[in-house]
Each structure stands twice: as C-alpha cells, then as structure tokens.
Design a protein around this motif. Sequence first.
Motif, PDB file in Angstrom:
ATOM      1  N   UNK A 126      39.514  38.354  38.781  1.00 15.96           N
ATOM      2  CA  UNK A 126      38.538  39.848  38.036  1.00 15.96           C
ATOM      3  C   UNK A 126      38.602  40.923  39.648  1.00 15.96           C
ATOM      4  N   UNK A 127      38.906  39.666  40.350  1.00 19.79           N
ATOM      5  CA  UNK A 127      38.463  41.073  41.151  1.00 19.79           C
ATOM      6  C   UNK A 127      40.150  41.917  41.701  1.00 19.79           C
ATOM      7  N   UNK A 128      41.244  41.749  41.498  1.00 15.41           N
ATOM      8  CA  UNK A 128      42.229  41.647  40.886  1.00 15.41           C
ATOM      9  C   UNK A 128      42.463  42.976  40.443  1.00 15.41           C
ATOM     10  N   UNK A 158      41.866  45.825  34.891  1.00 16.44           N
ATOM     11  CA  UNK A 158      43.255  46.094  33.552  1.00 16.44           C
ATOM     12  C   UNK A 158      43.027  44.536  32.952  1.00 16.44           C
ATOM     13  N   UNK A 159      43.221  45.570  31.557  1.00 20.24           N
ATOM     14  CA  UNK A 159      43.275  44.077  30.693  1.00 20.24           C
ATOM     15  C   UNK A 159      44.311  43.350  30.313  1.00 20.24           C
ATOM     16  N   UNK A 160      45.939  43.987  30.940  1.00 20.01           N
ATOM     17  CA  UNK A 160      46.732  42.893  30.805  1.00 20.01           C
ATOM     18  C   UNK A 160      47.292  42.167  31.745  1.00 20.01           C
ATOM     19  N   UNK A 161      46.483  42.132  32.844  1.00 21.36           N
ATOM     20  CA  UNK A 161      46.417  41.287  33.955  1.00 21.36           C
ATOM     21  C   UNK A 161      46.007  40.213  33.248  1.00 21.36           C
ATOM     22  N   UNK A 180      30.454  44.234  41.972  1.00 16.78           N
ATOM     23  CA  UNK A 180      30.300  44.250  41.009  1.00 16.78           C
ATOM     24  C   UNK A 180      31.243  43.052  40.558  1.00 16.78           C
ATOM     25  N   UNK A 181      32.546  42.509  41.970  1.00 15.98           N
ATOM     26  CA  UNK A 181      33.237  41.608  41.083  1.00 15.98           C
ATOM     27  C   UNK A 181      32.922  40.060  40.682  1.00 15.98           C
TER      28      UNK A 181
END
Length: 243
Positions: A194-196, A161-164, A120-121
């Motif tokens: 992206x993984x995070x 998490x779009x904020x990241x 997925x990532x």
Amino acid sequence: MDPYVYPQTNILINKLGIQNEQELITIEAQFLIAGIIDIHSIADQIDFCDFTSIQKIHRYLFQSLYVWSGEFRTINIFKSERILGGLSIIYSNKDQIQHDLTHVFKWANKIDWTSSNTQLASNFVKFMTDLWRIHPFREGNTRTVSIFIKLFADYNSIEFNEQLLSQNAAYLRNALVLAAVEEAPEIEHLDKIITDALGFTRSHSSILDNSTSEKYQSIRDYDVSTYEEKPFTMDSDIDKTDK
C-alpha cells in the motif's frame, strides 16, 4: 446446504448456467475486466462516505453473472488459508455485516484523507483491512475492496497505483489475510504494497520492473506465486450457534 452453489459442487449458481468451474472462472474474469475498465462511469453515483458504495461497486462488477450481486451474504463463510496453517479468518457474522460496515465508515469519515496526513498509508491499510475482514459478499470481496480503495483515493485526489495491486493479486490477498488476524495481525506485508502504491505516480505506474515483481513473490517463507484460490464454504458450526 449452501444456497449459492449448485448441488454437490462448489460452483456458484450463475445467470449463464455454467457448471464447469474453469469455464466460470474464465467468464467471470472477462466480465470483471470489462467492468473495471468502465468502473469510472459510475464514480459520480457513489457516496464514498457510506457503506452502500461497496454494494454499488460489487453490483456493477458482478451483475452480469450473479443475481445476488451487491447484496450482503446470507450465510457465514469459512476459507482454509495455507498461510494460516489451514485456519480461516473470522469474517463478520452474516447478521452483523451492515453494523460492522457502518462502524468502519464512521471511523473513515473522521480521517484526513489528504497527502498532508503523515499517517495516510497506515490509514489506508486499516481501512482496507477492516473492510476486507467483514467480507460482506459471498464472492468477489478482495476485488471489490481493491477497486473501492482505488476509487476512494481518486475521490480524495490521492495518487494510487492500482496496477501494483492487481499485478500482485496473490501477494495482496495473503497480506490481507495476515493483516486481518485479529489476535496477532501482521500488517507489515500489506503496509509495504500500500505504501508503494501511494508512492507511485501515474507517469510510471503502467510498468512494473522485475525488481518490483520479485519484491512481492513471497511472504515469510511462503512463495505466493504458488498460491491457489480455494472456494469458500459454509461455516456450519457458526450457523448452528445462530439458530
């Protein structure tokens, strides 16, 4: 001559008639924040299986400032990248934008966009990179693609998490640049963030601690905190070959 800017400037022609670069940057940021806050109001109007989704998001974000919001660029573009030693990513030819987007979405529609997908990532990294490399609009591509990826994840019930991404915008853009080099892409930098982003949950996505911020301060030996956005210019050499 670039038809998108005021003569003898790099300032984009805008509906408010602003011809001061810093003022335009400030106003654009304000409009963008307002658009992002309310972006979910149009989510049910977007077909995430089709390239028109990108156009609708760009139009919603930039329609208050630019008459060409949501429209594909009509010129070929070039941007000198410090992380590439002054070279530019080879973006899609202006006449190939719709073709290239169609190809990317055709690939995406074959992917299993669920948490059970062990790749997925990697799939998100490829999808985001391929969309960004096309750079369909004269300006606002990174922001549009980032928001698309968030909405696409929501559409597929995937935590993201779009904020990241938004809080590490300089890292994100440089990671995209390196991932988009077709001859020798370096995807590990984009893969990391992206993984995070996929690993966070909503319960703690609003707060990023210092260790997380420091994690995205540099790429290779390049301190991205000193990154300064430069304007796009027309790629005149490419335009000449098109004629």
